[in-house]
Every structure is written in structure tokens, then in C-alpha cells.
Scaffold this motif. Structure first.
Motif, PDB file in Angstrom:
ATOM      1  N   ALA A 272     -13.841  35.199  32.366  1.00 55.31           N
ATOM      2  CA  ALA A 272     -14.237  34.965  33.723  1.00 55.31           C
ATOM      3  C   ALA A 272     -12.945  33.774  34.341  1.00 55.31           C
ATOM      4  CB  ALA A 272     -15.212  34.471  33.677  1.00 55.31           C
ATOM      5  N   ALA A 273     -12.629  32.971  33.693  1.00 51.81           N
ATOM      6  CA  ALA A 273     -11.606  31.817  33.970  1.00 51.81           C
ATOM      7  C   ALA A 273     -10.241  32.831  34.192  1.00 51.81           C
ATOM      8  CB  ALA A 273     -11.306  30.949  32.838  1.00 51.81           C
ATOM      9  N   LEU A 274      -9.824  33.764  33.345  1.00 48.67           N
ATOM     10  CA  LEU A 274      -8.594  34.468  33.491  1.00 48.67           C
ATOM     11  C   LEU A 274      -8.625  35.361  34.801  1.00 48.67           C
ATOM     12  CD1 LEU A 274      -5.811  35.804  32.219  1.00 48.67           C
ATOM     13  CD2 LEU A 274      -7.301  37.376  31.202  1.00 48.67           C
ATOM     14  N   GLU A 275      -9.831  35.945  34.932  1.00 45.40           N
ATOM     15  CA  GLU A 275      -9.981  36.857  36.077  1.00 45.40           C
ATOM     16  C   GLU A 275      -9.693  35.902  37.567  1.00 45.40           C
ATOM     17  OE1 GLU A 275     -11.557  39.988  38.499  1.00 45.40           O
ATOM     18  OE2 GLU A 275      -9.931  39.408  37.262  1.00 45.40           O
ATOM     19  N   GLY A 276     -10.189  34.433  37.360  1.00 49.93           N
ATOM     20  CA  GLY A 276      -9.980  33.681  38.580  1.00 49.93           C
ATOM     21  C   GLY A 276      -8.407  33.362  38.715  1.00 49.93           C
ATOM     22  N   PHE A 277      -7.803  33.249  37.747  1.00 58.49           N
ATOM     23  CA  PHE A 277      -6.344  32.879  37.972  1.00 58.49           C
ATOM     24  C   PHE A 277      -5.579  33.938  38.012  1.00 58.49           C
ATOM     25  CE2 PHE A 277      -2.128  33.181  35.942  1.00 58.49           C
ATOM     26  CZ  PHE A 277      -1.558  32.235  36.370  1.00 58.49           C
TER      27      PHE A 277
ATOM     28  N   VAL B 140      -5.395  34.610  42.203  1.00 58.79           N
ATOM     29  CA  VAL B 140      -4.255  34.069  42.795  1.00 58.79           C
ATOM     30  C   VAL B 140      -2.971  34.572  42.350  1.00 58.79           C
ATOM     31  CG1 VAL B 140      -3.330  31.642  42.995  1.00 58.79           C
ATOM     32  CG2 VAL B 140      -5.757  31.911  42.674  1.00 58.79           C
ATOM     33  N   PHE B 141      -2.741  34.787  41.315  1.00 60.42           N
ATOM     34  CA  PHE B 141      -1.553  35.190  40.721  1.00 60.42           C
ATOM     35  C   PHE B 141      -1.109  36.534  41.454  1.00 60.42           C
ATOM     36  CE2 PHE B 141       1.129  37.546  37.427  1.00 60.42           C
ATOM     37  CZ  PHE B 141       2.183  36.320  36.998  1.00 60.42           C
ATOM     38  N   VAL B 142      -1.972  37.597  41.608  1.00 60.30           N
ATOM     39  CA  VAL B 142      -1.551  38.716  42.411  1.00 60.30           C
ATOM     40  C   VAL B 142      -1.294  38.506  43.740  1.00 60.30           C
ATOM     41  CG1 VAL B 142      -2.480  40.233  40.732  1.00 60.30           C
ATOM     42  CG2 VAL B 142      -3.838  39.550  42.510  1.00 60.30           C
ATOM     43  N   GLY B 143      -1.674  37.247  44.384  1.00 60.75           N
ATOM     44  CA  GLY B 143      -1.618  36.757  45.628  1.00 60.75           C
ATOM     45  C   GLY B 143      -2.811  37.136  46.834  1.00 60.75           C
ATOM     46  N   VAL B 144      -3.937  37.345  46.364  1.00 57.19           N
ATOM     47  CA  VAL B 144      -4.738  37.756  47.121  1.00 57.19           C
ATOM     48  C   VAL B 144      -5.950  36.633  47.551  1.00 57.19           C
ATOM     49  CG1 VAL B 144      -4.923  40.004  46.937  1.00 57.19           C
ATOM     50  CG2 VAL B 144      -6.325  38.971  45.610  1.00 57.19           C
ATOM     51  N   HIS B 145      -5.794  35.508  46.800  1.00 54.86           N
ATOM     52  CA  HIS B 145      -6.758  34.479  46.869  1.00 54.86           C
ATOM     53  C   HIS B 145      -6.117  33.044  46.820  1.00 54.86           C
ATOM     54  CE1 HIS B 145     -10.648  36.345  47.482  1.00 54.86           C
ATOM     55  NE2 HIS B 145     -10.436  37.010  46.530  1.00 54.86           N
ATOM     56  N   TYR B 146      -6.506  32.091  47.621  1.00 53.68           N
ATOM     57  CA  TYR B 146      -6.016  30.873  47.423  1.00 53.68           C
ATOM     58  C   TYR B 146      -6.788  30.358  46.051  1.00 53.68           C
ATOM     59  CZ  TYR B 146      -4.883  30.534  52.203  1.00 53.68           C
ATOM     60  OH  TYR B 146      -4.530  30.462  53.556  1.00 53.68           O
ATOM     61  N   PRO B 147      -6.315  29.291  45.247  1.00 55.26           N
ATOM     62  CA  PRO B 147      -7.326  28.571  44.293  1.00 55.26           C
ATOM     63  C   PRO B 147      -8.588  28.040  44.573  1.00 55.26           C
ATOM     64  CG  PRO B 147      -5.008  27.841  44.331  1.00 55.26           C
ATOM     65  CD  PRO B 147      -5.057  28.500  45.430  1.00 55.26           C
ATOM     66  N   HIS B 148      -8.673  27.561  45.796  1.00 54.30           N
ATOM     67  CA  HIS B 148     -10.149  27.017  45.967  1.00 54.30           C
ATOM     68  C   HIS B 148     -10.991  28.202  46.279  1.00 54.30           C
ATOM     69  CE1 HIS B 148      -8.812  27.706  50.377  1.00 54.30           C
ATOM     70  NE2 HIS B 148     -10.010  27.745  50.396  1.00 54.30           N
ATOM     71  N   ASP B 149     -10.622  29.397  46.597  1.00 53.88           N
ATOM     72  CA  ASP B 149     -11.348  30.628  46.707  1.00 53.88           C
ATOM     73  C   ASP B 149     -12.045  30.935  45.595  1.00 53.88           C
ATOM     74  OD1 ASP B 149     -10.472  30.868  49.416  1.00 53.88           O
ATOM     75  OD2 ASP B 149      -8.984  32.638  49.068  1.00 53.88           O
ATOM     76  N   VAL B 150     -11.187  31.018  44.205  1.00 52.70           N
ATOM     77  CA  VAL B 150     -11.540  31.165  43.054  1.00 52.70           C
ATOM     78  C   VAL B 150     -12.617  30.350  42.479  1.00 52.70           C
ATOM     79  CG1 VAL B 150      -9.683  32.972  42.676  1.00 52.70           C
ATOM     80  CG2 VAL B 150      -9.667  30.755  41.787  1.00 52.70           C
ATOM     81  N   ILE B 151     -12.210  28.974  42.627  1.00 49.55           N
ATOM     82  CA  ILE B 151     -13.099  28.093  42.127  1.00 49.55           C
ATOM     83  C   ILE B 151     -14.404  27.802  42.802  1.00 49.55           C
ATOM     84  CG2 ILE B 151     -13.272  25.590  42.228  1.00 49.55           C
ATOM     85  CD1 ILE B 151     -10.359  25.290  42.048  1.00 49.55           C
TER      86      ILE B 151
ATOM     87  N   SER C 136     -13.884  34.099  46.387  1.00 51.52           N
ATOM     88  CA  SER C 136     -13.550  35.080  45.609  1.00 51.52           C
ATOM     89  C   SER C 136     -14.653  36.139  45.052  1.00 51.52           C
ATOM     90  CB  SER C 136     -12.712  34.825  44.661  1.00 51.52           C
ATOM     91  OG  SER C 136     -12.317  35.779  43.754  1.00 51.52           O
ATOM     92  N   ASN C 137     -14.778  37.410  45.643  1.00 49.39           N
ATOM     93  CA  ASN C 137     -15.819  38.266  44.939  1.00 49.39           C
ATOM     94  C   ASN C 137     -15.697  38.433  43.402  1.00 49.39           C
ATOM     95  OD1 ASN C 137     -17.448  38.406  47.314  1.00 49.39           O
ATOM     96  ND2 ASN C 137     -16.401  40.162  47.665  1.00 49.39           N
ATOM     97  N   HIS C 138     -14.538  38.799  43.125  1.00 50.52           N
ATOM     98  CA  HIS C 138     -13.844  38.907  41.910  1.00 50.52           C
ATOM     99  C   HIS C 138     -14.574  37.963  40.882  1.00 50.52           C
ATOM    100  CE1 HIS C 138     -11.904  42.208  43.368  1.00 50.52           C
ATOM    101  NE2 HIS C 138     -11.529  42.844  42.302  1.00 50.52           N
TER     102      HIS C 138
END
Length: 199
Positions: A150-155, A158-169, A122-124
Motif C-alpha cells: 500500500a505504501a509503495l502504491e502511494g509512492f 507520485v512517481f508516475v506524476g499524477v498526484h501530489y504527495p499530500h494527495d496520497v498521504i 488519491s483513489n488508488h
């Protein structure tokens, strides 16, 4: 007695990440409309907040000592570098977005990006983590706030649906590691110049 392993639902995507993704977007789908709207805005606004903090730190340190100015200049540098590495990694991995790849899911809050706009990392999340670590070094009073944002952004990604959890991790780790290395170099540079000035 042994049993054959079940095939992955999506090739090269951990099933646990797919399960978490479904759980989070299900939570998002059931959330009140105002929460969904706020999340959709916040996922982009967080990057603007980090941009404003980086600029504020540059302004704050404009008359500070050399060490503080080096740290302040290093923050946007490590953030841009982390983003570039993230973009390059996406082209190597070419993982499809979950909003397009995962079957039988509820509607996502955010519109699914176009095909070819890959998901991992995830770029974001990368940008947020890099900026957070950089600011934690350069402006220590902001450390906890920056890391939480930053942690909130990662969540939220996923919450808005554009990434898997492992993408943001992966993005958070990439951003944090890149910024840690970059700020370590900035520390060494600041210390070297300090020694030169006193020699």
C-alpha cells in the motif's frame, strides 16, 4: 522586523508538497526506461494484486468459522466504502492534478488524467490502504506485506506524476481510517454472534 509571507505557488496546495512532487518526478524522469515502464504498469497492477488477495482470502475462509468469514466479507466492503468516500471527497475539494497545475515540470511517466478527474485524495492510495488494513485484520500473516504494498502504491502515484504527495498521504489515511472503523464493526458483529451462539 517582519517580512511578508510569500504567496503560495498554487492556491490551496502546500508549497512543500509541490516541492516534493517536483523532486520525485525529477527522479522518475532520470530513471532508466525499464524502471519507468515498470512503475507505469505497477501503479495499476497493485490494485489487481489487492483484488486477488481479497478473493484468495474469501476462498481461504469459505469453510472457516463464522468470525473468519465475517472478517473476510468485511474486507471488500470497507474497501468499496473507502473508495466511495474518496470519490465524494474529490467532488468537494476539486483540486487540479499536479501534472496540469504545476508549471515548468519534466514530462511525467503517466498520461495526465482528463480535466475534472480531480487529484485529492488519491483513489488508488485509498483503495490500497483500505484493503491493506482489512487484510491485516482478516489475514494477519499478510499484514506487513499488505502495508508495504500500500505504501509503495502511494509512492508510485507520485512517481508516475499524477498526484501530489499530500494527495496520497490523504488517501492512505482515509483508506486506513475507514477500514479500521469498518473492521472494528466487523469484530463487534462477530463477537456479538459468538455470544448469541453460546447463550
Amino acid at each position: 522586523m517582519s517580512f511578508p509571507l510569500a504567496a503560495n505557488e498554487i492556491e490551496d496546495v502546500p508549497d512543500i508538497s509541490i516541492g516534493w512532487y517536483r523532486a520525485v518526478i525529477g527522479l522518475a524522469h532520470d530513471a532508466p526506461g525499464w524502471v519507468q515502464g515498470l512503475a507505469d504498469i505497477a501503479t495499476e497492477a497493485v490494485l489487481l494484486v489487492f483484488g486477488a488477495l481479497v478473493l484468495a482470502n474469501l476462498w481461504r475462509t469459505r469453510r472457516a468459522d463464522r468470525r473468519m468469514r465475517i472478517f473476510a466479507l468485511a474486507v471488500p466492503v470497507v474497501t468499496v466504502l473507502a473508495y466511495a468516500i474518496s470519490e465524494f471527497t474529490k467532488t468537494l475539494v476539486e483540486q487540479e492534478r499536479p501534472c496540469r497545475a504545476v508549471r515548468d515540470i519534466v514530462a511525467t511517466i503517466a498520461e495526465c488524467p482528463e480535466p475534472g478527474d480531480w487529484s485529492l485524495p488519491s483513489n488508488h492510495a485509498t483503495i490500497a490502504a483500505a484493503a491493506a488494513v482489512g487484510l491485516a485484520v482478516a489475514w494477519r500473516r499478510l499484514a506487513i506485506v499488505a502495508v508495504v504494498i500500500a505504501a509503495l502504491e502511494g509512492f508510485l502515484r507520485v512517481f508516475v506524476g499524477v498526484h501530489y504527495p499530500h494527495d496520497v498521504i490523504a488517501g492512505l489515511l482515509l483508506g486506513a481510517l475507514t477500514a479500521t472503523a469498518g473492521m472494528s464493526l466487523a469484530t463487534a458483529l462477530a463477537s456479538h454472534r459468538s455470544v448469541q451462539q453460546h447463550s
